[in-house]
Design a protein around this motif. Structure first.
Motif, PDB file in Angstrom:
ATOM      1  N   PHE A 168      -8.160  25.578   5.758  1.00 29.71           N
ATOM      2  CA  PHE A 168      -9.313  26.071   5.004  1.00 29.71           C
ATOM      3  C   PHE A 168     -10.478  26.366   5.940  1.00 29.71           C
ATOM      4  O   PHE A 168     -11.117  27.416   5.841  1.00 29.71           O
ATOM      5  CB  PHE A 168      -9.739  25.041   3.952  1.00 29.71           C
ATOM      6  CG  PHE A 168     -10.945  25.455   3.162  1.00 29.71           C
ATOM      7  CD1 PHE A 168     -10.822  26.355   2.122  1.00 29.71           C
ATOM      8  CD2 PHE A 168     -12.199  24.946   3.462  1.00 29.71           C
ATOM      9  CE1 PHE A 168     -11.935  26.733   1.393  1.00 29.71           C
ATOM     10  CE2 PHE A 168     -13.310  25.316   2.744  1.00 29.71           C
ATOM     11  CZ  PHE A 168     -13.177  26.211   1.705  1.00 29.71           C
ATOM     12  N   LEU A 169     -10.749  25.471   6.860  1.00 28.22           N
ATOM     13  CA  LEU A 169     -11.847  25.658   7.801  1.00 28.22           C
ATOM     14  C   LEU A 169     -11.602  26.864   8.712  1.00 28.22           C
ATOM     15  O   LEU A 169     -12.512  27.654   8.970  1.00 28.22           O
ATOM     16  CB  LEU A 169     -12.043  24.391   8.635  1.00 28.22           C
ATOM     17  CG  LEU A 169     -13.254  24.367   9.554  1.00 28.22           C
ATOM     18  CD1 LEU A 169     -14.536  24.439   8.739  1.00 28.22           C
ATOM     19  CD2 LEU A 169     -13.240  23.103  10.388  1.00 28.22           C
ATOM     20  N   GLY A 170     -10.369  27.033   9.174  1.00 31.70           N
ATOM     21  CA  GLY A 170     -10.037  28.185  10.010  1.00 31.70           C
ATOM     22  C   GLY A 170     -10.228  29.498   9.267  1.00 31.70           C
ATOM     23  O   GLY A 170     -10.767  30.463   9.814  1.00 31.70           O
ATOM     24  N   GLY A 171      -9.789  29.556   8.026  1.00 31.08           N
ATOM     25  CA  GLY A 171      -9.977  30.756   7.217  1.00 31.08           C
ATOM     26  C   GLY A 171     -11.437  31.041   6.942  1.00 31.08           C
ATOM     27  O   GLY A 171     -11.886  32.188   6.963  1.00 31.08           O
ATOM     28  N   PHE A 172     -12.211  29.990   6.712  1.00 23.07           N
ATOM     29  CA  PHE A 172     -13.639  30.133   6.458  1.00 23.07           C
ATOM     30  C   PHE A 172     -14.346  30.700   7.689  1.00 23.07           C
ATOM     31  O   PHE A 172     -15.154  31.631   7.593  1.00 23.07           O
ATOM     32  CB  PHE A 172     -14.229  28.777   6.068  1.00 23.07           C
ATOM     33  CG  PHE A 172     -15.679  28.821   5.723  1.00 23.07           C
ATOM     34  CD1 PHE A 172     -16.103  29.370   4.530  1.00 23.07           C
ATOM     35  CD2 PHE A 172     -16.619  28.300   6.589  1.00 23.07           C
ATOM     36  CE1 PHE A 172     -17.444  29.407   4.202  1.00 23.07           C
ATOM     37  CE2 PHE A 172     -17.963  28.330   6.271  1.00 23.07           C
ATOM     38  CZ  PHE A 172     -18.372  28.879   5.075  1.00 23.07           C
ATOM     39  N   TRP A 180     -16.216  34.409   8.116  1.00 26.42           N
ATOM     40  CA  TRP A 180     -17.610  34.543   8.527  1.00 26.42           C
ATOM     41  C   TRP A 180     -17.733  35.438   9.748  1.00 26.42           C
ATOM     42  O   TRP A 180     -18.668  36.241   9.848  1.00 26.42           O
ATOM     43  CB  TRP A 180     -18.232  33.176   8.816  1.00 26.42           C
ATOM     44  CG  TRP A 180     -18.828  32.568   7.582  1.00 26.42           C
ATOM     45  CD1 TRP A 180     -18.292  31.588   6.815  1.00 26.42           C
ATOM     46  CD2 TRP A 180     -20.051  32.928   6.945  1.00 26.42           C
ATOM     47  NE1 TRP A 180     -19.111  31.323   5.749  1.00 26.42           N
ATOM     48  CE2 TRP A 180     -20.196  32.124   5.810  1.00 26.42           C
ATOM     49  CE3 TRP A 180     -21.032  33.869   7.232  1.00 26.42           C
ATOM     50  CZ2 TRP A 180     -21.286  32.235   4.961  1.00 26.42           C
ATOM     51  CZ3 TRP A 180     -22.132  33.961   6.373  1.00 26.42           C
ATOM     52  CH2 TRP A 180     -22.244  33.146   5.258  1.00 26.42           C
ATOM     53  N   VAL A 181     -16.808  35.339  10.688  1.00 26.08           N
ATOM     54  CA  VAL A 181     -16.854  36.194  11.880  1.00 26.08           C
ATOM     55  C   VAL A 181     -16.666  37.658  11.485  1.00 26.08           C
ATOM     56  O   VAL A 181     -17.402  38.542  11.942  1.00 26.08           O
ATOM     57  CB  VAL A 181     -15.801  35.750  12.920  1.00 26.08           C
ATOM     58  CG1 VAL A 181     -15.607  36.787  13.999  1.00 26.08           C
ATOM     59  CG2 VAL A 181     -16.190  34.411  13.520  1.00 26.08           C
ATOM     60  N   ILE A 182     -15.709  37.932  10.619  1.00 23.77           N
ATOM     61  CA  ILE A 182     -15.471  39.304  10.179  1.00 23.77           C
ATOM     62  C   ILE A 182     -16.676  39.847   9.419  1.00 23.77           C
ATOM     63  O   ILE A 182     -17.114  40.983   9.648  1.00 23.77           O
ATOM     64  CB  ILE A 182     -14.190  39.380   9.316  1.00 23.77           C
ATOM     65  CG1 ILE A 182     -12.971  39.132  10.196  1.00 23.77           C
ATOM     66  CG2 ILE A 182     -14.080  40.714   8.593  1.00 23.77           C
ATOM     67  CD1 ILE A 182     -11.686  38.933   9.434  1.00 23.77           C
ATOM     68  N   ALA A 183     -17.250  39.033   8.533  1.00 26.24           N
ATOM     69  CA  ALA A 183     -18.435  39.461   7.784  1.00 26.24           C
ATOM     70  C   ALA A 183     -19.608  39.718   8.729  1.00 26.24           C
ATOM     71  O   ALA A 183     -20.352  40.691   8.560  1.00 26.24           O
ATOM     72  CB  ALA A 183     -18.808  38.416   6.748  1.00 26.24           C
ATOM     73  N   PHE A 184     -19.767  38.864   9.741  1.00 24.56           N
ATOM     74  CA  PHE A 184     -20.843  39.034  10.719  1.00 24.56           C
ATOM     75  C   PHE A 184     -20.673  40.347  11.477  1.00 24.56           C
ATOM     76  O   PHE A 184     -21.644  41.093  11.666  1.00 24.56           O
ATOM     77  CB  PHE A 184     -20.852  37.844  11.683  1.00 24.56           C
ATOM     78  CG  PHE A 184     -21.895  37.933  12.752  1.00 24.56           C
ATOM     79  CD1 PHE A 184     -23.227  37.721  12.458  1.00 24.56           C
ATOM     80  CD2 PHE A 184     -21.539  38.240  14.052  1.00 24.56           C
ATOM     81  CE1 PHE A 184     -24.191  37.813  13.444  1.00 24.56           C
ATOM     82  CE2 PHE A 184     -22.491  38.328  15.046  1.00 24.56           C
ATOM     83  CZ  PHE A 184     -23.823  38.118  14.742  1.00 24.56           C
TER      84      PHE A 184
END
Length: 90
Positions: free
Chosen positions: A49-53, A57-61
């Motif tokens: 879950f943490l890895g996906g989160f 966030w990196v992709i959205a950034f």
């Protein structure tokens, strides 16, 4: 403010998932290409879950940065066109 509320919501969901996962201490064997390892199901789910989160966030950034750069480029181009139009009228 919206970002803070969303972050608190995601953090609370993560803590809730940890609480549910802590009740299940079953060991799972993970087979890699060169090795195998055993993990608790709860810790494996939390790490996934943490890895996906973090990936989201990196992709959205990156998407936000790309859009901001594009907006800056278009704004500069519009200002140049506006300045050229004013100089033609004078």
């Amino acid at each position: 403010m919206k970002t803070i509320v969303i972050s608190i919501l995601v953090l609370s969901l993560f803590i809730l998932a940890l609480a549910f996962g802590s009740q299940n201490q079953q060991l799972i064997e993970i087979n890699y290409f060169v090795a195998t390892d055993e993990f608790n199901l709860s810790s494996l789910l939390a790490l996934t879950f943490l890895g996906g989160f973090i990936c989201s966030w990196v992709i959205a950034f990156l998407i936000v940065i790309r859009l901001k750069l594009k907006l800056k480029f278009v704004t500069n181009k519009l200002e140049k066109l506006h300045a050229a139009e004013i100089s033609e009228q004078a």
